[in-house]
Motif scaffolding. Structure first.
Motif, PDB file in Angstrom:
ATOM      1  N   ALA A  42       2.738 113.540  51.139  1.00 36.20           N
ATOM      2  CA  ALA A  42       1.566 111.764  50.970  1.00 36.20           C
ATOM      3  C   ALA A  42       3.043 112.174  49.428  1.00 36.20           C
ATOM      4  O   ALA A  42       3.037 112.733  48.706  1.00 36.20           O
ATOM      5  CB  ALA A  42      -0.227 111.946  50.604  1.00 36.20           C
ATOM      6  N   VAL A  43       2.672 110.612  48.915  1.00 32.01           N
ATOM      7  CA  VAL A  43       3.466 110.441  47.319  1.00 32.01           C
ATOM      8  C   VAL A  43       2.567 110.098  46.739  1.00 32.01           C
ATOM      9  O   VAL A  43       1.509 108.832  46.807  1.00 32.01           O
ATOM     10  CB  VAL A  43       4.513 109.804  47.888  1.00 32.01           C
ATOM     11  CG1 VAL A  43       5.661 109.542  46.425  1.00 32.01           C
ATOM     12  CG2 VAL A  43       5.320 110.498  48.641  1.00 32.01           C
ATOM     13  N   GLU A  44       2.641 110.744  45.648  1.00 30.37           N
ATOM     14  CA  GLU A  44       1.426 109.778  43.889  1.00 30.37           C
ATOM     15  C   GLU A  44       2.294 109.340  43.096  1.00 30.37           C
ATOM     16  O   GLU A  44       2.850 110.734  42.431  1.00 30.37           O
ATOM     17  CB  GLU A  44       0.220 110.705  44.131  1.00 30.37           C
ATOM     18  CG  GLU A  44      -0.361 110.159  43.114  1.00 30.37           C
ATOM     19  CD  GLU A  44      -2.038 110.443  42.478  1.00 30.37           C
ATOM     20  OE1 GLU A  44      -1.975 111.843  43.847  1.00 30.37           O
ATOM     21  OE2 GLU A  44      -2.135 109.794  42.073  1.00 30.37           O
ATOM     22  N   VAL A  45       2.925 107.949  42.436  1.00 32.19           N
ATOM     23  CA  VAL A  45       3.805 107.709  41.679  1.00 32.19           C
ATOM     24  C   VAL A  45       2.939 107.078  41.016  1.00 32.19           C
ATOM     25  O   VAL A  45       2.145 106.225  40.799  1.00 32.19           O
ATOM     26  CB  VAL A  45       4.774 106.735  42.263  1.00 32.19           C
ATOM     27  CG1 VAL A  45       5.348 107.004  40.967  1.00 32.19           C
ATOM     28  CG2 VAL A  45       5.067 107.555  43.193  1.00 32.19           C
ATOM     29  N   ASP A  46       2.545 107.608  39.777  1.00 35.01           N
ATOM     30  CA  ASP A  46       1.902 106.897  38.334  1.00 35.01           C
ATOM     31  C   ASP A  46       3.063 106.745  36.679  1.00 35.01           C
ATOM     32  O   ASP A  46       3.382 107.588  36.818  1.00 35.01           O
ATOM     33  CB  ASP A  46       1.325 108.037  37.616  1.00 35.01           C
ATOM     34  CG  ASP A  46       0.182 107.678  36.626  1.00 35.01           C
ATOM     35  OD1 ASP A  46       0.191 106.374  36.233  1.00 35.01           O
ATOM     36  OD2 ASP A  46      -0.930 107.983  36.277  1.00 35.01           O
ATOM     37  N   VAL A  47       3.369 105.492  37.019  1.00 34.79           N
ATOM     38  CA  VAL A  47       4.213 104.884  36.356  1.00 34.79           C
ATOM     39  C   VAL A  47       3.482 104.578  35.103  1.00 34.79           C
ATOM     40  O   VAL A  47       2.950 103.588  35.338  1.00 34.79           O
ATOM     41  CB  VAL A  47       5.795 103.848  36.914  1.00 34.79           C
ATOM     42  CG1 VAL A  47       6.706 103.448  35.881  1.00 34.79           C
ATOM     43  CG2 VAL A  47       5.896 103.834  38.012  1.00 34.79           C
TER      44      VAL A  47
ATOM     45  N   CYS B  15       1.182 101.356  33.999  1.00 31.46           N
ATOM     46  CA  CYS B  15       1.175 100.647  34.538  1.00 31.46           C
ATOM     47  C   CYS B  15       1.891 100.057  35.858  1.00 31.46           C
ATOM     48  O   CYS B  15       1.928  98.637  36.198  1.00 31.46           O
ATOM     49  CB  CYS B  15       2.757  99.581  33.787  1.00 31.46           C
ATOM     50  SG  CYS B  15       4.566 101.066  33.815  1.00 31.46           S
ATOM     51  N   LEU B  16       1.979 100.677  36.832  1.00 32.35           N
ATOM     52  CA  LEU B  16       1.957 100.734  38.571  1.00 32.35           C
ATOM     53  C   LEU B  16       1.385 102.157  38.551  1.00 32.35           C
ATOM     54  O   LEU B  16       2.145 103.196  38.369  1.00 32.35           O
ATOM     55  CB  LEU B  16       3.453 100.176  38.064  1.00 32.35           C
ATOM     56  CG  LEU B  16       4.374 100.122  39.832  1.00 32.35           C
ATOM     57  CD1 LEU B  16       3.402  99.621  40.667  1.00 32.35           C
ATOM     58  CD2 LEU B  16       6.082 100.516  39.660  1.00 32.35           C
ATOM     59  N   TYR B  17       0.815 102.163  39.401  1.00 33.31           N
ATOM     60  CA  TYR B  17       0.474 102.918  40.100  1.00 33.31           C
ATOM     61  C   TYR B  17       0.669 103.146  42.148  1.00 33.31           C
ATOM     62  O   TYR B  17      -0.331 101.902  42.520  1.00 33.31           O
ATOM     63  CB  TYR B  17      -1.134 103.224  39.934  1.00 33.31           C
ATOM     64  CG  TYR B  17      -1.640 104.730  40.648  1.00 33.31           C
ATOM     65  CD1 TYR B  17      -1.684 106.002  40.102  1.00 33.31           C
ATOM     66  CD2 TYR B  17      -2.552 104.249  41.946  1.00 33.31           C
ATOM     67  CE1 TYR B  17      -2.289 107.025  41.221  1.00 33.31           C
ATOM     68  CE2 TYR B  17      -3.166 105.472  43.138  1.00 33.31           C
ATOM     69  CZ  TYR B  17      -2.987 106.333  42.457  1.00 33.31           C
ATOM     70  OH  TYR B  17      -3.546 107.531  43.117  1.00 33.31           O
ATOM     71  N   ALA B  18       0.837 104.051  42.332  1.00 32.00           N
ATOM     72  CA  ALA B  18       0.506 104.017  44.302  1.00 32.00           C
ATOM     73  C   ALA B  18       0.792 105.123  45.059  1.00 32.00           C
ATOM     74  O   ALA B  18       1.127 106.764  44.169  1.00 32.00           O
ATOM     75  CB  ALA B  18       2.187 103.090  44.762  1.00 32.00           C
ATOM     76  N   LYS B  19      -0.102 105.185  45.834  1.00 29.35           N
ATOM     77  CA  LYS B  19      -0.600 106.385  46.402  1.00 29.35           C
ATOM     78  C   LYS B  19      -0.010 106.054  47.749  1.00 29.35           C
ATOM     79  O   LYS B  19      -0.871 105.495  48.570  1.00 29.35           O
ATOM     80  CB  LYS B  19      -1.418 107.470  45.971  1.00 29.35           C
ATOM     81  CG  LYS B  19      -1.554 108.317  47.000  1.00 29.35           C
ATOM     82  CD  LYS B  19      -2.498 109.469  46.572  1.00 29.35           C
ATOM     83  CE  LYS B  19      -2.868 110.885  47.611  1.00 29.35           C
ATOM     84  NZ  LYS B  19      -4.176 111.169  46.662  1.00 29.35           N
TER      85      LYS B  19
ATOM     86  N   PHE C 237       1.032  96.156  37.687  1.00 29.75           N
ATOM     87  CA  PHE C 237       1.003  95.323  37.385  1.00 29.75           C
ATOM     88  C   PHE C 237      -0.499  95.785  36.393  1.00 29.75           C
ATOM     89  O   PHE C 237      -0.921  94.306  36.095  1.00 29.75           O
ATOM     90  CB  PHE C 237       0.466  94.144  37.199  1.00 29.75           C
ATOM     91  CG  PHE C 237       2.223  93.247  37.241  1.00 29.75           C
ATOM     92  CD1 PHE C 237       3.503  93.027  37.110  1.00 29.75           C
ATOM     93  CD2 PHE C 237       2.234  92.702  38.815  1.00 29.75           C
ATOM     94  CE1 PHE C 237       4.321  92.809  37.084  1.00 29.75           C
ATOM     95  CE2 PHE C 237       3.416  92.661  39.145  1.00 29.75           C
ATOM     96  CZ  PHE C 237       4.909  92.269  38.296  1.00 29.75           C
ATOM     97  N   VAL C 238      -0.501  96.940  36.288  1.00 25.77           N
ATOM     98  CA  VAL C 238      -1.668  97.392  35.713  1.00 25.77           C
ATOM     99  C   VAL C 238      -2.424  97.160  34.403  1.00 25.77           C
ATOM    100  O   VAL C 238      -1.697  97.261  33.061  1.00 25.77           O
ATOM    101  CB  VAL C 238      -2.063  99.317  35.850  1.00 25.77           C
ATOM    102  CG1 VAL C 238      -2.921  99.667  35.716  1.00 25.77           C
ATOM    103  CG2 VAL C 238      -1.613  99.496  37.325  1.00 25.77           C
ATOM    104  N   GLN C 239      -3.436  96.740  34.144  1.00 27.47           N
ATOM    105  CA  GLN C 239      -3.531  95.503  33.036  1.00 27.47           C
ATOM    106  C   GLN C 239      -4.897  97.015  31.958  1.00 27.47           C
ATOM    107  O   GLN C 239      -5.439  97.397  32.811  1.00 27.47           O
ATOM    108  CB  GLN C 239      -5.008  95.177  32.319  1.00 27.47           C
ATOM    109  CG  GLN C 239      -4.195  93.607  34.088  1.00 27.47           C
ATOM    110  CD  GLN C 239      -2.756  93.075  33.208  1.00 27.47           C
ATOM    111  OE1 GLN C 239      -2.908  92.512  32.299  1.00 27.47           O
ATOM    112  NE2 GLN C 239      -2.017  92.938  34.139  1.00 27.47           N
ATOM    113  N   ASN C 240      -3.752  97.437  30.293  1.00 28.72           N
ATOM    114  CA  ASN C 240      -4.484  97.913  29.193  1.00 28.72           C
ATOM    115  C   ASN C 240      -4.314  99.404  30.228  1.00 28.72           C
ATOM    116  O   ASN C 240      -5.267 100.564  30.176  1.00 28.72           O
ATOM    117  CB  ASN C 240      -5.917  97.954  28.724  1.00 28.72           C
ATOM    118  CG  ASN C 240      -6.021  96.372  29.101  1.00 28.72           C
ATOM    119  OD1 ASN C 240      -4.955  95.998  28.013  1.00 28.72           O
ATOM    120  ND2 ASN C 240      -6.725  95.542  29.356  1.00 28.72           N
ATOM    121  N   GLY C 241      -3.378 100.276  30.915  1.00 26.44           N
ATOM    122  CA  GLY C 241      -3.722 101.185  31.706  1.00 26.44           C
ATOM    123  C   GLY C 241      -4.235 101.614  32.753  1.00 26.44           C
ATOM    124  O   GLY C 241      -4.980 102.695  32.611  1.00 26.44           O
TER     125      GLY C 241
END
Length: 425
Positions: free
Chosen positions: A26-31, A39-43, A175-179
């Motif tokens: 499983a990959v979790e990415v927190d840009v 600003c961009l999150y994915a798992k 496009f995460v708003q305000n982190g």
């Protein structure tokens, strides 16, 4: 400023499925953006089933899983004019990316780009075709409300060109708003109980979309008045720039009627791979145009090495359903060659003939796919690290250098003569 990711933004969790088929990482990415806000999150979890040809001309099936050496170079936050990009690299030269576009109210996945490298003999033993192979498919993700998180626990898959991509346990927000990751979830259809009412498509006039996509320009004036805007593109390996490109691009598509398409650098995302002898630059325009440039080093074992453009691939896709309108590839180029460590420049318009129905016109080209130093094009001495210009401008570029060299030699000669005379007297 380019976004960055915290050192702990990738987590690899081994899923121990009882069947063994869904064992993967499983990959979790927190840009993060420049202010260190998300600003961009994915798992998510994914794996690939690939059919490939062997040297004996039969076909084998293989499975490619994610590895613990996965990286996320090239991910981009995105904004109102630039698509967001989630990109990961893993194993022996494999990579996967998806770009996201947005409106004033929603965001959605656009294109998925998967590159697998058949030089990885552990996964592709006895493969006939060697090197990276790229597959591009349309993401079927529905538009998601801004500030909502897209969630899909059920299995989804895409199949194209002997490759099946399988995804499950997906959580993503672009496009995460305000982190701050959103609290509301938008579920995929497979996660919604069958008794739930069907949500109608948000895109209107789907039945007539094919007649409005890539409509030909008028035959009386097929070429735009202005040349395409020049875009600046770069790739990174770790935190170092490994490829630089500046170019204006225009496609000339000859189908029922001639069609000229200018690539808009403001909506174009660059990704790809860097290497010692091969580099790939992929450009994904928001107007559903995908262009790949492959550069290689010739005489790699010799004392004098040069690079050149070897292959160009172009794919035009329908923006609404992802169907391929046109696909063309030419892997027999020998253009844009320059000494390894230098850059290649051509200000005038050039034409790359992909096939009889598709050409690429380039403007204000400046490219360096190898040995980039200090995030800048090679333009300084020694001589072989200058920017090599194309003809007929090359004469204008070389003459000043030759004059300066001659003047420098004359100065040295005068100084030597003066020194000898001084010693005599």
């Amino acid at each position: 400023m380019a976004p960055r990711c915290s050192s702990a933004c990738l987590l690899f969790l081994l899923l121990l499925g009882s069947s063994g088929f869904f064992q993967s990482y499983a990959v979790e990415v927190d840009v993060k953006d420049a202010s260190n806000a998300t600003c961009l999150y994915a798992k998510w979890m994914m794996k690939f089933l690939i059919k490939y040809e062997t040297n004996s001309s039969d076909y084998r099936n293989t499975t490619l899983n994610l590895s613990s050496s996965l990286t996320h170079n090239g991910s981009v936050c995105g904004n109102d004019t630039q698509a967001a990009l989630l990109a990961v690299q893993f194993g022996e030269g494999h990579s996967w990316s998806v770009n996201f576009t947005k409106t004033n109210e929603t965001y959605q996945g656009d294109f998925i780009t998967f590159t697998y490298n058949t030089n990885d003999t552990a996964v592709f033993p006895d493969a006939k075709r060697k090197g990276p192979i790229t597959i591009i498919v349309k993401d079927t993700m529905r538009p998601v409300q801004l500030n909502n998180v897209f969630v899909c626990h059920n299995t989804d898959s895409f199949e194209a060109e002997n490759v099946t991509q399988i995804f499950w346990n997906v959580t993503v927000q672009a496009f995460v708003q305000n982190g701050t990751i959103g609290k509301k979830e938008s579920r995929c259809r497979a996660d919604i109980p069958t008794s739930a009412p069907t949500v109608p498509p948000t895109i209107a006039n789907v039945t007539t979309a094919s007649t409005t996509t890539l409509s030909p320009a008028p035959t009386t004036a097929p070429k735009p008045v202005e040349n395409p805007d020049t875009g600046n593109y770069s790739l990174k390996s770790g935190n170092k720039t490994c490829l630089l490109a500046t170019v204006g691009l225009q496609l000339n598509v000859s189908q029922d009627k001639p069609l000229l398409i200018n690539i808009n650098p403001k909506t174009t995302v660059a990704d790809g791979t860097c290497g010692n002898t091969t580099a790939i630059l992929r450009l994904n325009d928001g107007n559903s145009t995908l262009i790949g440039f492959t550069f290689v080093v010739k005489n790699a074992s010799g004392s004098v090495q040069k690079f050149y453009l070897k292959e160009v691939n172009v794919t035009l896709l329908n923006r609404l359903n992802g169907s391929v309108i046109s696909n063309a590839d030419n892997n027999n180029f020998s253009k844009w060659d320059a000494f390894l460590g230098s850059s290649y420049m051509c200000r005038k318009e050039q034409t790359l003939e992909i096939n009889e129905n598709l050409q690429i016109h380039t403007f204000n080209l400046w490219i360096q796919p190898f040995l980039v130093k200090a995030d800048k094009f090679a333009t300084d001495f020694p001589f072989f690290y200058l920017a090599e210009d194309c003809s007929p401008e090359v004469g204008n570029f070389i003459v000043p250098i030759a004059v300066e060299a001659a003047l420098g030699g004359l100065v040295v000669l005068v100084l030597m003569t003066y020194s000898v005379n001084a010693q005599v007297y």
